[in-house]
Motif scaffolding. Sequence first.
Motif, PDB file in Angstrom:
ATOM      1  N   LYS A  38       0.830  -1.203   0.000  1.00  0.00           N
ATOM      2  CA  LYS A  38       0.000   0.000   0.000  1.00  0.00           C
ATOM      3  C   LYS A  38       0.866   1.257   0.000  1.00  0.00           C
ATOM      4  O   LYS A  38       0.603   2.215  -0.730  1.00  0.00           O
ATOM      5  N   ILE A  39       1.917   1.250   0.829  1.00  0.00           N
ATOM      6  CA  ILE A  39       2.812   2.416   0.913  1.00  0.00           C
ATOM      7  C   ILE A  39       3.539   2.626  -0.404  1.00  0.00           C
ATOM      8  O   ILE A  39       3.617   3.753  -0.906  1.00  0.00           O
ATOM      9  N   ILE A  40       4.078   1.573  -0.977  1.00  0.00           N
ATOM     10  CA  ILE A  40       4.845   1.703  -2.227  1.00  0.00           C
ATOM     11  C   ILE A  40       3.946   2.195  -3.358  1.00  0.00           C
ATOM     12  O   ILE A  40       4.336   3.064  -4.139  1.00  0.00           O
ATOM     13  N   GLU A  41       2.726   1.666  -3.439  1.00  0.00           N
ATOM     14  CA  GLU A  41       1.790   2.134  -4.471  1.00  0.00           C
ATOM     15  C   GLU A  41       1.464   3.615  -4.286  1.00  0.00           C
ATOM     16  O   GLU A  41       1.446   4.382  -5.249  1.00  0.00           O
ATOM     17  N   ALA A  42       1.219   4.018  -3.038  1.00  0.00           N
ATOM     18  CA  ALA A  42       0.881   5.417  -2.775  1.00  0.00           C
ATOM     19  C   ALA A  42       2.077   6.331  -3.019  1.00  0.00           C
ATOM     20  O   ALA A  42       1.920   7.441  -3.531  1.00  0.00           O
ATOM     21  N   LEU A  43       3.283   5.881  -2.659  1.00  0.00           N
ATOM     22  CA  LEU A  43       4.483   6.698  -2.899  1.00  0.00           C
ATOM     23  C   LEU A  43       4.724   6.872  -4.389  1.00  0.00           C
ATOM     24  O   LEU A  43       5.112   7.953  -4.840  1.00  0.00           O
ATOM     25  N   ASN A  44       4.508   5.820  -5.158  1.00  0.00           N
ATOM     26  CA  ASN A  44       4.668   5.935  -6.606  1.00  0.00           C
ATOM     27  C   ASN A  44       3.631   6.874  -7.211  1.00  0.00           C
ATOM     28  O   ASN A  44       3.934   7.637  -8.130  1.00  0.00           O
ATOM     29  N   ALA A  45       2.411   6.834  -6.695  1.00  0.00           N
ATOM     30  CA  ALA A  45       1.356   7.718  -7.202  1.00  0.00           C
ATOM     31  C   ALA A  45       1.589   9.164  -6.783  1.00  0.00           C
ATOM     32  O   ALA A  45       1.213  10.091  -7.502  1.00  0.00           O
ATOM     33  N   ALA A  46       2.226   9.373  -5.632  1.00  0.00           N
ATOM     34  CA  ALA A  46       2.442  10.731  -5.100  1.00  0.00           C
ATOM     35  C   ALA A  46       3.819  11.257  -5.439  1.00  0.00           C
ATOM     36  O   ALA A  46       4.344  12.127  -4.748  1.00  0.00           O
ATOM     37  N   ASN A  47       4.393  10.793  -6.489  1.00  0.00           N
ATOM     38  CA  ASN A  47       5.781  11.119  -6.826  1.00  0.00           C
ATOM     39  C   ASN A  47       6.069  12.612  -6.845  1.00  0.00           C
ATOM     40  O   ASN A  47       7.040  13.067  -6.267  1.00  0.00           O
ATOM     41  N   ASP A  48       5.238  13.399  -7.499  1.00  0.00           N
ATOM     42  CA  ASP A  48       5.504  14.835  -7.631  1.00  0.00           C
ATOM     43  C   ASP A  48       4.534  15.704  -6.835  1.00  0.00           C
ATOM     44  O   ASP A  48       4.475  16.908  -7.045  1.00  0.00           O
ATOM     45  N   THR A  49       3.786  15.117  -5.946  1.00  0.00           N
ATOM     46  CA  THR A  49       2.797  15.868  -5.186  1.00  0.00           C
ATOM     47  C   THR A  49       3.450  16.506  -3.969  1.00  0.00           C
ATOM     48  O   THR A  49       3.944  15.820  -3.091  1.00  0.00           O
ATOM     49  N   GLN A  50       3.463  17.827  -3.920  1.00  0.00           N
ATOM     50  CA  GLN A  50       4.095  18.553  -2.829  1.00  0.00           C
ATOM     51  C   GLN A  50       3.257  18.573  -1.553  1.00  0.00           C
ATOM     52  O   GLN A  50       3.787  18.687  -0.461  1.00  0.00           O
ATOM     53  N   SER A  51       1.950  18.457  -1.689  1.00  0.00           N
ATOM     54  CA  SER A  51       1.071  18.636  -0.533  1.00  0.00           C
ATOM     55  C   SER A  51       1.067  17.452   0.428  1.00  0.00           C
ATOM     56  O   SER A  51       0.523  17.557   1.512  1.00  0.00           O
ATOM     57  N   VAL A  52       1.672  16.335   0.049  1.00  0.00           N
ATOM     58  CA  VAL A  52       1.663  15.166   0.930  1.00  0.00           C
ATOM     59  C   VAL A  52       3.072  14.801   1.396  1.00  0.00           C
ATOM     60  O   VAL A  52       3.333  13.666   1.755  1.00  0.00           O
ATOM     61  N   ARG A  53       3.970  15.762   1.410  1.00  0.00           N
ATOM     62  CA  ARG A  53       5.361  15.505   1.786  1.00  0.00           C
ATOM     63  C   ARG A  53       5.483  14.898   3.181  1.00  0.00           C
ATOM     64  O   ARG A  53       6.249  13.971   3.393  1.00  0.00           O
ATOM     65  N   PHE A  54       4.745  15.445   4.150  1.00  0.00           N
ATOM     66  CA  PHE A  54       4.846  14.951   5.518  1.00  0.00           C
ATOM     67  C   PHE A  54       4.422  13.487   5.599  1.00  0.00           C
ATOM     68  O   PHE A  54       5.082  12.667   6.243  1.00  0.00           O
ATOM     69  N   MET A  55       3.327  13.152   4.932  1.00  0.00           N
ATOM     70  CA  MET A  55       2.848  11.766   4.961  1.00  0.00           C
ATOM     71  C   MET A  55       3.780  10.833   4.197  1.00  0.00           C
ATOM     72  O   MET A  55       3.969   9.684   4.586  1.00  0.00           O
ATOM     73  N   GLN A  56       4.381  11.341   3.121  1.00  0.00           N
ATOM     74  CA  GLN A  56       5.359  10.531   2.404  1.00  0.00           C
ATOM     75  C   GLN A  56       6.547  10.231   3.307  1.00  0.00           C
ATOM     76  O   GLN A  56       7.038   9.103   3.345  1.00  0.00           O
ATOM     77  N   ALA A  57       7.015  11.245   4.024  1.00  0.00           N
ATOM     78  CA  ALA A  57       8.145  11.055   4.938  1.00  0.00           C
ATOM     79  C   ALA A  57       7.784  10.077   6.050  1.00  0.00           C
ATOM     80  O   ALA A  57       8.585   9.208   6.408  1.00  0.00           O
ATOM     81  N   LEU A  58       6.585  10.188   6.578  1.00  0.00           N
ATOM     82  CA  LEU A  58       6.125   9.257   7.608  1.00  0.00           C
ATOM     83  C   LEU A  58       6.113   7.830   7.076  1.00  0.00           C
ATOM     84  O   LEU A  58       6.554   6.892   7.752  1.00  0.00           O
ATOM     85  N   ALA A  59       5.627   7.642   5.858  1.00  0.00           N
ATOM     86  CA  ALA A  59       5.539   6.308   5.267  1.00  0.00           C
ATOM     87  C   ALA A  59       6.917   5.715   5.000  1.00  0.00           C
ATOM     88  O   ALA A  59       7.163   4.536   5.287  1.00  0.00           O
ATOM     89  N   VAL A  60       7.835   6.516   4.483  1.00  0.00           N
ATOM     90  CA  VAL A  60       9.193   6.017   4.239  1.00  0.00           C
ATOM     91  C   VAL A  60       9.873   5.690   5.568  1.00  0.00           C
ATOM     92  O   VAL A  60      10.592   4.696   5.681  1.00  0.00           O
ATOM     93  N   HIS A  61       9.628   6.508   6.579  1.00  0.00           N
ATOM     94  CA  HIS A  61      10.177   6.225   7.909  1.00  0.00           C
ATOM     95  C   HIS A  61       9.622   4.899   8.439  1.00  0.00           C
ATOM     96  O   HIS A  61      10.361   4.103   9.019  1.00  0.00           O
ATOM     97  N   ALA A  62       8.343   4.643   8.234  1.00  0.00           N
ATOM     98  CA  ALA A  62       7.753   3.378   8.677  1.00  0.00           C
ATOM     99  C   ALA A  62       8.368   2.196   7.935  1.00  0.00           C
ATOM    100  O   ALA A  62       8.634   1.148   8.536  1.00  0.00           O
ATOM    101  N   LEU A  63       8.628   2.359   6.629  1.00  0.00           N
ATOM    102  CA  LEU A  63       9.303   1.302   5.868  1.00  0.00           C
ATOM    103  C   LEU A  63      10.703   1.051   6.417  1.00  0.00           C
ATOM    104  O   LEU A  63      11.132  -0.091   6.572  1.00  0.00           O
ATOM    105  N   MET A  64      11.403   2.135   6.723  1.00  0.00           N
ATOM    106  CA  MET A  64      12.754   2.016   7.264  1.00  0.00           C
ATOM    107  C   MET A  64      12.724   1.329   8.631  1.00  0.00           C
ATOM    108  O   MET A  64      13.542   0.451   8.907  1.00  0.00           O
ATOM    109  N   GLU A  65      11.779   1.722   9.453  1.00  0.00           N
ATOM    110  CA  GLU A  65      11.631   1.137  10.780  1.00  0.00           C
ATOM    111  C   GLU A  65      11.357  -0.363  10.681  1.00  0.00           C
ATOM    112  O   GLU A  65      11.945  -1.170  11.412  1.00  0.00           O
ATOM    113  N   HIS A  66      10.496  -0.746   9.754  1.00  0.00           N
ATOM    114  CA  HIS A  66      10.178  -2.158   9.557  1.00  0.00           C
ATOM    115  C   HIS A  66      11.398  -2.934   9.047  1.00  0.00           C
ATOM    116  O   HIS A  66      11.679  -4.038   9.522  1.00  0.00           O
ATOM    117  N   THR A  67      12.112  -2.358   8.102  1.00  0.00           N
ATOM    118  CA  THR A  67      13.301  -3.013   7.556  1.00  0.00           C
ATOM    119  C   THR A  67      14.343  -3.244   8.639  1.00  0.00           C
ATOM    120  O   THR A  67      14.935  -4.322   8.728  1.00  0.00           O
TER     121      THR A  67
END
Length: 130
Positions: A38-67
Amino acid sequence: MRQVTPRGALALSDRLKLDLATGVSWLRTGKSKRGQRKIIEALNAANDTQSVRFMQALAVHALMEHTLAVAVELDLQVREKHQYRDLQKRVALLRESEDHLRRLMGFSEIYWMLEGWLLLGDAYMRFSHD
């Protein structure tokens, strides 16, 4: 959410925020494959969207935390043959988390960048003690 709002009623940025938040919650509640997808699909869809930067950062942080959590779970106190295999897996997971941190730094969200650096530093400390 599907029952409350009809399909297509949310703006694109709101839909992306919702998808990222859903993926993070799934990832943190143990539905890791579903959350990662779900995160990877949403990150790919939000590639150039500036308004969701905080949520993108949160999602990448969650991926990093899981890894990093998966990397720490690898037991290195096993036979030599398995130890080498697990060591290679842990190194690959640490490299993957470094890639997540690089991507996280691209969002310029200071809080999540610092959290990522702390997580990675702690993981390397655990790695050196093992």
